[in-house]
Design a protein around this motif. Structure first.
Motif, short mmCIF file in Angstrom:
data_model
loop_
_atom_site.label_atom_id
_atom_site.label_comp_id
_atom_site.label_asym_id
_atom_site.label_seq_id
_atom_site.Cartn_x
_atom_site.Cartn_y
_atom_site.Cartn_z
N GLN A 179 -14.41 -4.19 23.41
CA GLN A 179 -13.00 -3.64 23.20
C GLN A 179 -12.78 -3.62 21.51
O GLN A 179 -12.06 -2.64 21.49
N GLU A 180 -13.04 -4.47 21.06
CA GLU A 180 -12.84 -4.47 19.46
C GLU A 180 -13.75 -3.37 19.08
O GLU A 180 -13.22 -2.57 18.07
N LYS A 181 -14.78 -2.96 19.50
CA LYS A 181 -15.77 -1.76 18.80
C LYS A 181 -15.04 -0.56 19.35
O LYS A 181 -14.86 0.51 18.53
N GLY A 182 -14.49 -0.47 20.57
CA GLY A 182 -13.77 0.63 20.84
C GLY A 182 -12.40 0.90 20.37
O GLY A 182 -12.32 1.99 20.01
N ALA A 183 -11.91 -0.12 20.07
CA ALA A 183 -10.50 -0.15 19.20
C ALA A 183 -10.85 0.44 17.64
O ALA A 183 -10.17 1.48 17.43
N TYR A 184 -11.76 0.27 17.02
CA TYR A 184 -12.12 0.52 15.66
C TYR A 184 -12.66 2.01 15.81
O TYR A 184 -12.31 2.90 15.12
N THR A 185 -13.43 2.38 16.88
CA THR A 185 -13.90 3.73 16.88
C THR A 185 -12.68 4.57 17.29
O THR A 185 -12.58 5.66 16.90
N SER A 186 -11.83 4.18 17.97
CA SER A 186 -10.64 5.08 18.47
C SER A 186 -9.70 5.26 17.24
O SER A 186 -9.31 6.36 17.10
N ILE A 187 -9.41 4.15 16.36
CA ILE A 187 -8.64 4.17 15.31
C ILE A 187 -9.32 5.31 14.30
O ILE A 187 -8.51 6.15 13.83
N GLU A 188 -10.31 4.97 14.12
CA GLU A 188 -10.98 5.64 13.11
C GLU A 188 -11.14 7.42 13.65
O GLU A 188 -10.84 8.47 12.76
N TYR A 189 -11.44 7.52 14.65
CA TYR A 189 -11.55 8.95 15.36
C TYR A 189 -10.31 9.39 15.17
O TYR A 189 -9.96 10.56 14.85
N LEU A 190 -8.99 8.82 15.51
CA LEU A 190 -7.70 9.45 15.45
C LEU A 190 -7.34 9.66 13.95
O LEU A 190 -6.58 10.83 13.72
N ILE A 191 -7.73 8.81 13.12
CA ILE A 191 -7.50 9.07 11.54
C ILE A 191 -8.17 10.47 11.18
O ILE A 191 -7.51 11.23 10.69
N LYS A 192 -9.42 10.28 11.53
CA LYS A 192 -10.27 11.68 11.15
C LYS A 192 -9.88 13.03 11.86
O LYS A 192 -9.69 13.90 11.02
N ASN A 193 -9.44 12.79 13.07
CA ASN A 193 -9.60 14.10 13.88
C ASN A 193 -8.30 14.43 14.40
O ASN A 193 -7.73 15.72 14.58
N HIS A 194 -7.16 13.51 14.48
CA HIS A 194 -5.95 13.79 15.05
C HIS A 194 -4.97 12.98 14.44
O HIS A 194 -4.19 11.93 14.85
N LEU A 195 -4.75 12.97 12.98
CA LEU A 195 -3.92 12.12 12.37
C LEU A 195 -2.25 12.23 12.89
O LEU A 195 -1.55 11.30 12.82
N ASP A 196 -1.95 13.46 13.43
CA ASP A 196 -0.65 13.54 14.07
C ASP A 196 -0.65 12.51 15.27
O ASP A 196 0.47 11.74 15.14
N LEU A 197 -1.56 12.30 16.19
CA LEU A 197 -1.39 11.20 17.03
C LEU A 197 -1.48 9.69 16.33
O LEU A 197 -0.66 9.10 17.13
N TRP A 198 -2.35 9.58 15.56
CA TRP A 198 -2.24 8.29 14.91
C TRP A 198 -0.96 8.23 14.21
O TRP A 198 -0.46 7.08 14.39
#
Length: 131
Positions: free
Chosen positions: A81-100
């Protein structure tokens, strides 16, 4: 005698440490990358946690613990879960800043935790546009 008491105390503490101190691992095998890379799935999960859409069982579980996980740095998360959380956060910041931003507006309106997660993303080479 003191040594035996210490060993007994350690055993009692270990026995009292329940798996419930962690979030359920029931959904740990979900393919996070598949969700992140599928716009329809990603938006469905975001809408779920933002109270703007229906939730899958996994989405309900995420929504139930998201605020606490953000505030505690995923303290009760399993390793997956921790790995998935950081993967998700970084993906959102990089690719979907609006959703972040939508997520951080809801779950961190004061920006107390957002900076920590964005600093971690920057440290991993993600460029975050200035607002």
């Amino acid at each position: 005698m003191m040594k035996k008491t210490l060993v007994l105390l350690c055993c009692v503490v270990a026995a009292l440490a329940r798996p419930s101190d962690k979030y359920t691992d029931k959904y740990d095998n979900i393919n996070i990358q598949e969700i992140l890379e599928n716009k329809r799935l990603l938006e469905a999960y975001v809408n779920c946690v933002l109270d703007k859409g229906k939730c899958t069982p996994e989405g309900k579980e995420l929504k139930e613990h998201l605020q606490e996980a953000i505030e505690t740095g995923c303290e009760k998360c399993t390793e997956a879960q921790e790995k998935g959380a950081y993967t998700s956060i970084e993906y959102l910041i990089k690719n979907h800043l609006d959703l972040w931003h939508k997520l951080t507006d809801k779950f961190d309106p004061e920006g107390k935790y957002r900076k920590k997660y964005e600093d971690r993303a920057r440290a991993n080479g993600i460029v975050i546009p200035e607002e």
